[in-house]
Every structure is written in C-alpha cells, then in structure tokens.
Design an enzyme around this catalytic site. Structure first.
Site, PDB file in Angstrom:
ATOM      1  N   ARG A   2       0.714  -1.304   0.145  1.00 52.83           N
ATOM      2  CA  ARG A   2      -0.034   0.186   0.080  1.00 52.83           C
ATOM      3  C   ARG A   2       0.862   1.155   0.031  1.00 52.83           C
ATOM      4  O   ARG A   2       2.088   1.147   0.296  1.00 52.83           O
ATOM      5  CB  ARG A   2      -0.933   0.035   1.241  1.00 52.83           C
ATOM      6  CG  ARG A   2      -0.253   0.193   2.451  1.00 52.83           C
ATOM      7  CD  ARG A   2      -1.247  -0.206   3.589  1.00 52.83           C
ATOM      8  NE  ARG A   2      -0.399  -0.559   4.762  1.00 52.83           N
ATOM      9  CZ  ARG A   2       0.216  -1.706   5.142  1.00 52.83           C
ATOM     10  NH1 ARG A   2       0.037  -2.624   4.373  1.00 52.83           N
ATOM     11  NH2 ARG A   2       0.764  -1.746   6.275  1.00 52.83           N
ATOM     12  N   ARG A   6       2.831   6.785  -3.816  1.00 50.25           N
ATOM     13  CA  ARG A   6       3.435   7.707  -3.327  1.00 50.25           C
ATOM     14  C   ARG A   6       5.051   7.508  -3.782  1.00 50.25           C
ATOM     15  O   ARG A   6       5.887   8.886  -3.916  1.00 50.25           O
ATOM     16  CB  ARG A   6       3.846   7.625  -1.952  1.00 50.25           C
ATOM     17  CG  ARG A   6       2.662   8.157  -1.050  1.00 50.25           C
ATOM     18  CD  ARG A   6       2.694   8.384   0.476  1.00 50.25           C
ATOM     19  NE  ARG A   6       3.346   7.350   1.114  1.00 50.25           N
ATOM     20  CZ  ARG A   6       3.690   7.186   2.353  1.00 50.25           C
ATOM     21  NH1 ARG A   6       3.939   8.360   3.174  1.00 50.25           N
ATOM     22  NH2 ARG A   6       4.245   6.020   2.790  1.00 50.25           N
ATOM     23  N   ARG A  15      -1.793  13.930  -9.033  1.00 49.68           N
ATOM     24  CA  ARG A  15      -2.197  14.406  -7.598  1.00 49.68           C
ATOM     25  C   ARG A  15      -1.777  15.927  -7.501  1.00 49.68           C
ATOM     26  O   ARG A  15      -2.319  16.579  -6.398  1.00 49.68           O
ATOM     27  CB  ARG A  15      -1.735  13.824  -6.364  1.00 49.68           C
ATOM     28  CG  ARG A  15      -2.239  12.303  -5.965  1.00 49.68           C
ATOM     29  CD  ARG A  15      -3.526  12.943  -5.038  1.00 49.68           C
ATOM     30  NE  ARG A  15      -3.344  14.070  -4.119  1.00 49.68           N
ATOM     31  CZ  ARG A  15      -2.423  13.935  -3.155  1.00 49.68           C
ATOM     32  NH1 ARG A  15      -2.043  12.718  -2.682  1.00 49.68           N
ATOM     33  NH2 ARG A  15      -2.299  14.910  -2.463  1.00 49.68           N
ATOM     34  N   ASP A  51      -8.534   6.640   2.049  1.00 51.43           N
ATOM     35  CA  ASP A  51      -7.611   6.663   3.454  1.00 51.43           C
ATOM     36  C   ASP A  51      -8.658   6.364   4.596  1.00 51.43           C
ATOM     37  O   ASP A  51      -9.948   6.241   4.314  1.00 51.43           O
ATOM     38  CB  ASP A  51      -7.166   8.067   3.590  1.00 51.43           C
ATOM     39  CG  ASP A  51      -6.110   8.156   4.635  1.00 51.43           C
ATOM     40  OD1 ASP A  51      -4.872   7.972   4.360  1.00 51.43           O
ATOM     41  OD2 ASP A  51      -6.152   8.490   5.853  1.00 51.43           O
ATOM     42  N   TYR A 126      -6.343   9.298  16.214  1.00 57.26           N
ATOM     43  CA  TYR A 126      -6.447  10.661  15.648  1.00 57.26           C
ATOM     44  C   TYR A 126      -7.478  11.428  15.962  1.00 57.26           C
ATOM     45  O   TYR A 126      -7.331  12.581  16.117  1.00 57.26           O
ATOM     46  CB  TYR A 126      -6.645  10.243  14.079  1.00 57.26           C
ATOM     47  CG  TYR A 126      -5.271   9.844  13.234  1.00 57.26           C
ATOM     48  CD1 TYR A 126      -4.294  10.428  13.081  1.00 57.26           C
ATOM     49  CD2 TYR A 126      -5.317   8.447  12.732  1.00 57.26           C
ATOM     50  CE1 TYR A 126      -3.164   9.891  12.650  1.00 57.26           C
ATOM     51  CE2 TYR A 126      -4.362   7.958  12.302  1.00 57.26           C
ATOM     52  CZ  TYR A 126      -2.964   8.502  12.088  1.00 57.26           C
ATOM     53  OH  TYR A 126      -1.815   8.300  11.312  1.00 57.26           O
TER      54      TYR A 126
HETATM   55  O1  CP3 Z   1      -1.941   2.211  -1.984  1.00 60.22           O
HETATM   56  C1  CP3 Z   1      -2.440   3.154  -1.529  1.00 60.22           C
HETATM   57  O2  CP3 Z   1      -2.416   4.101  -1.964  1.00 60.22           O
HETATM   58  C2  CP3 Z   1      -3.720   2.428  -0.758  1.00 60.22           C
HETATM   59  C3  CP3 Z   1      -4.528   3.849   0.133  1.00 60.22           C
HETATM   60  C4  CP3 Z   1      -4.204   3.972   1.329  1.00 60.22           C
HETATM   61  C5  CP3 Z   1      -3.797   5.404   1.540  1.00 60.22           C
HETATM   62  N1  CP3 Z   1      -3.793   5.270   3.015  1.00 60.22           N
HETATM   63  C6  CP3 Z   1      -3.525   6.670   0.858  1.00 60.22           C
HETATM   64  C7  CP3 Z   1      -2.906   7.394   1.330  1.00 60.22           C
HETATM   65  C8  CP3 Z   1      -4.503   3.184   2.439  1.00 60.22           C
HETATM   66  C9  CP3 Z   1      -4.627   1.646   2.665  1.00 60.22           C
HETATM   67  C10 CP3 Z   1      -4.140   4.079   3.765  1.00 60.22           C
HETATM   68  C11 CP3 Z   1      -4.347   3.791   5.070  1.00 60.22           C
HETATM   69  C12 CP3 Z   1      -3.751   4.699   5.991  1.00 60.22           C
HETATM   70  N2  CP3 Z   1      -4.050   5.864   6.200  1.00 60.22           N
HETATM   71  C13 CP3 Z   1      -3.327   3.982   7.305  1.00 60.22           C
HETATM   72  C14 CP3 Z   1      -3.226   2.567   7.846  1.00 60.22           C
HETATM   73  C15 CP3 Z   1      -2.147   1.834   6.667  1.00 60.22           C
HETATM   74  C16 CP3 Z   1      -0.972   1.640   7.402  1.00 60.22           C
HETATM   75  O3  CP3 Z   1       0.038   2.135   6.405  1.00 60.22           O
HETATM   76  O4  CP3 Z   1      -0.600   1.239   8.509  1.00 60.22           O
HETATM   77  C17 CP3 Z   1      -3.057   5.077   8.100  1.00 60.22           C
HETATM   78  C18 CP3 Z   1      -2.309   5.072   9.260  1.00 60.22           C
HETATM   79  C19 CP3 Z   1      -3.429   6.192   7.364  1.00 60.22           C
HETATM   80  C20 CP3 Z   1      -3.372   7.719   7.928  1.00 60.22           C
HETATM   81  C21 CP3 Z   1      -2.439   8.303   6.950  1.00 60.22           C
HETATM   82  N3  CP3 Z   1      -2.804   8.701   5.821  1.00 60.22           N
HETATM   83  C22 CP3 Z   1      -1.001   8.653   7.250  1.00 60.22           C
HETATM   84  C23 CP3 Z   1      -0.220   8.271   8.481  1.00 60.22           C
HETATM   85  C24 CP3 Z   1      -0.536   9.323   6.008  1.00 60.22           C
HETATM   86  C25 CP3 Z   1       0.785   9.769   5.653  1.00 60.22           C
HETATM   87  C26 CP3 Z   1       1.205  11.146   5.697  1.00 60.22           C
HETATM   88  C27 CP3 Z   1       2.405  11.447   5.087  1.00 60.22           C
HETATM   89  O5  CP3 Z   1       2.194  12.262   4.196  1.00 60.22           O
HETATM   90  O6  CP3 Z   1       3.475  11.229   5.309  1.00 60.22           O
HETATM   91  C28 CP3 Z   1      -1.621   9.324   5.133  1.00 60.22           C
HETATM   92  C29 CP3 Z   1      -1.696  10.093   3.568  1.00 60.22           C
HETATM   93  C30 CP3 Z   1      -1.739   9.051   2.661  1.00 60.22           C
HETATM   94  N4  CP3 Z   1      -2.652   8.004   2.638  1.00 60.22           N
HETATM   95  C31 CP3 Z   1      -1.009   9.056   1.469  1.00 60.22           C
HETATM   96  C32 CP3 Z   1      -1.589   8.061   0.615  1.00 60.22           C
HETATM   97  C33 CP3 Z   1      -1.044   7.644  -0.770  1.00 60.22           C
HETATM   98  C34 CP3 Z   1       0.073   9.925   1.148  1.00 60.22           C
HETATM   99  C35 CP3 Z   1      -0.570  11.204   0.597  1.00 60.22           C
HETATM  100  C36 CP3 Z   1      -0.001  12.074  -0.434  1.00 60.22           C
HETATM  101  O7  CP3 Z   1       0.590  11.342  -1.343  1.00 60.22           O
HETATM  102  O8  CP3 Z   1       0.089  13.292  -0.239  1.00 60.22           O
END
Ligand code: CP3
Length: 327
Positions: A2, A6, A15, A51, A126
């Site tokens: 997952r 990024r 994006r 997300d 959160y």
């Molecule tokens: O492959 C995928 O893109 C699947 C989709 C997915 C996202 N978030 C997209 C995302 C999934 C399955 C998640 C789950 C998620 N989100 C979790 C649990 C999964 C795990 O890895 O344990 C958690 C804890 C979150 C909360 C969250 N959302 C965090 C901690 C972050 C990262 C912040 C950062 O930029 O460091 C996000 C953002 C996020 N969710 C991104 C993506 C692709 C990055 C955002 C971006 O591209 O700007």
C-alpha cells in the site's frame, strides 16, 4: 504494497494541486490511482485508493490530511458531547467510493480489489489526539480513565468501519482489510478488554454468518503487534498481518490454527542493494511456508523514496520463488 503510489512519478503528477482528501472523493481519480501500480507491477491484487479517515470526513468530522504529517483534526473528540459528531455512516455519504469500486471491478477483469477501513484504536487516536501521535497518551488516558466514554467512542467507530467495509463489499471488493495500525501501543490485557470486543464485532459483521455467500476474506493488520497477534487472530479475521519485528515462523506459533499470515518484509530493506533484498525476501517466503497460508507483503507501507524498479523486481522474485517447490 500500500501507498506504492507515493513512490510513482505518475501518482505525483495526477495528484498535483489536488489535496489528498479531495482526491479520495473523485471517482475517476480514485480509479486511476488504484490502477497505476498494477500497470508497473505484477501484483495479485489492487488496494483501493482512499484513506482510513475518509469515512470520518464523510460524517462531518473536520479532518484534513497534511502532506508529510498525516491526518489532523481541528476539534478533537474528547467528551460525551463530542461523540454526537460521530454519526453513523450511510452509503449516500460516500457515493464516490461505490462508484469507484464498481468501475474498478470492471477494469480489473478478475484481479481482486481489496477494500479497507481504519481500526477502532487507530481512528480513536487521531480523533482524541487531534493528529498523529508517538505515544497516544491522551488516547490511553481516555481508555484508562473513562471506560464508558471509551467504549461508546469505539462502538461508534466500529459501526462506521462496518458500514464503510460493507459499502465496499456490496460494490464488489473481493477482500477487506482492517488497518488498526497503531494498536501495538497497548498491552495484551488492555487490548483484550478495551479493543477486542469492537474488532470482534467488525469481523463478525463482515463474516459468512452476517453476509452469507457475499462474505469475503478479512485481513487484520497493525504495526508493532508482536505481543497482540494471538488476540488479533481471536478477533476473527481470516488473515493476520505481521510487521517485520518478528519472523513469520514465530508469528505462526502466536496465532491460532486456521489463519493465514500476511507480511512481512521491512519496507526499509527495499532501500538496500538488490542482493540484500533478494536474500531477505526469500527468507520471508521460506518462513511463510510454515503458516497454513501466506500472503507475501511488506510489513508496512511503501516508503516514498523507494525505487519503483525495485518493487517490480521484488514482485517477480516473489512469484518465481513461491512457484518453486522447496527442497
Ligand atoms: O496504496 C494506497 O494508496 C492505498 C490507499 C491507502 C492510503 N492510506 C492512501 C494514502 C491506505 C490503505 C491508507 C491507510 C492509512 N492511512 C493508514 C493505515 C495503513 C498503514 O500503513 O498502516 C493510516 C495510518 C493512514 C493515515 C495516513 N494517511 C497517514 C499516516 C498518511 C501519511 C502522511 C504523510 O504524508 O506522510 C496518510 C496520507 C496518505 N494516505 C497518502 C496516501 C497515498 C500520502 C498522501 C500524499 O500522497 O500526499
């Protein structure tokens, strides 16, 4: 793998200028981003681009995802009155998810789509902290000091997870995963009393007793959960995810019979030279053979600085290696 997106230039391109949570409400964008990694990697399944905080936003919580930080909540949820802001999730709150999942099932032509939701402890953290937290102190203070409020909060979050997962299954998701990513912050005893009843309810609501022939395989994942794996298995999922902190053959001993395991290559290993990656991936596969079933995966999300070429090579190695009969 997952958050593979990024590390992809094509992901960053689509994006550009679109805030994370807004991109999760546009069906064409959800579909495109979900498919991007599959065009490069021969993976066995896709994971929906969304997300864990999407359903919270959909019921009206003022959550945003800040780049490089994560989910941030303007007004944290800390009192019985605050709980009223967490109303139940209805399919009409997330029409874009239904639409995107439907389109993806067609596009994927039989390759399974994994739907997901956030686990109750992780979402509670959160909401209570107001953002990402290292030690989850305020969350645990609520858990220890106000058990009634805690169970009311987790009850609402479990209801939202059930609803969000059922919406995805109805639209055609072939498996679901519950990400209780930060639940490794609690002890086994606390997990049993404060969290397990709620995760049990979620998995029961997605199981064959509840959904009959429409039920799908259920995966349960958290980080740093070595000491909780047995209890996480008891919660009722079919597959228990393991991070990289314990080897899979040890995880087999900790999880009750009848479950498959998922994991558990350390995502940081993908930044090492290929010889190291190859050796470690083969070790994961060999140890995974001691489980009743094993889904090869990373122990956590893909790091943004990972070379996509390495992910492609790893996927091919896993297929070649798992097709081989061990000596
Ligand atoms: O492959 C995928 O893109 C699947 C989709 C997915 C996202 N978030 C997209 C995302 C999934 C399955 C998640 C789950 C998620 N989100 C979790 C649990 C999964 C795990 O890895 O344990 C958690 C804890 C979150 C909360 C969250 N959302 C965090 C901690 C972050 C990262 C912040 C950062 O930029 O460091 C996000 C953002 C996020 N969710 C991104 C993506 C692709 C990055 C955002 C971006 O591209 O700007």
């Amino acid at each position: 793998m997952r958050q593979a997106g990024r590390s992809l230039p094509e992901y960053r391109k689509v994006r550009e200028g679109i805030p994370m949570l807004e991109s999760c409400t546009r069906p064409e964008l959800i579909t495109e981003i979900t498919l991007q990694p599959l065009r490069r990697f021969d993976v066995d399944a896709a994971i929906l681009f969304s997300d864990i905080v999407v359903p919270l936003r959909a019921v009206g919580i003022d959550v945003d995802i800040k780049a490089g930080i994560g989910p941030v909540i303007e007004t944290p949820v800390r009192s019985a009155r605050d709980l009223e802001r967490l109303r139940p999730l209805e399919p009409d709150d997330v029409p874009y998810v239904t639409e995107a999942v439907g389109a993806l099932v067609t596009e994927l032509g039989g390759r399974p789509l994994i739907g997901f939701a956030g686990g109750p402890f992780t979402l509670a953290s959160y909401l209570v902290e107001g953002g990402p937290s290292k030690n989850h102190d305020k969350t645990k203070a609520l858990m220890y000091g106000h058990p009634e409020l805690w169970h009311a909060l987790l009850g609402r979050l479990a209801g939202i997870a059930i609803s969000f997962l059922r919406i995805q299954v109805s639209a055609g998701a072939a498996a679901i995963q519950l990400f209780d990513s930060w639940v490794g912050a609690v002890s086994p005893d606390d997990y049993r009393h404060a969290i397990l009843p709620h995760t049990k309810r979620i998995f029961a609501a997605l199981g064959s007793h509840a959904l009959g022939d429409d039920s799908v395989p259920r995966i349960h994942f958290g980080v740093g959960t070595g000491e909780l794996l047995g209890l996480m298995g008891e919660a009722g999922a079919d597959v228990v995810g393991v991070d990289w902190r314990i080897p899979l053959d040890e995880a087999v001993r900790r999880v009750e019979p009848g479950k498959a395991l998922q994991g558990n290559l350390d995502p940081s290993i993908l930044l090492a030279p290929w010889e190291v990656i190859e050796e470690r991936a083969k070790d994961v596969i060999a140890r995974g053979r001691t489980a009743e079933g094993h889904v090869f995966n990373l122990g956590h999300g893909v790091l943004p600085e990972t070379d996509p070429g390495v992910l492609a090579r790893l996927t091919d190695l896993v297929h070649a290696e798992s097709a081989r009969t061990p000596a």
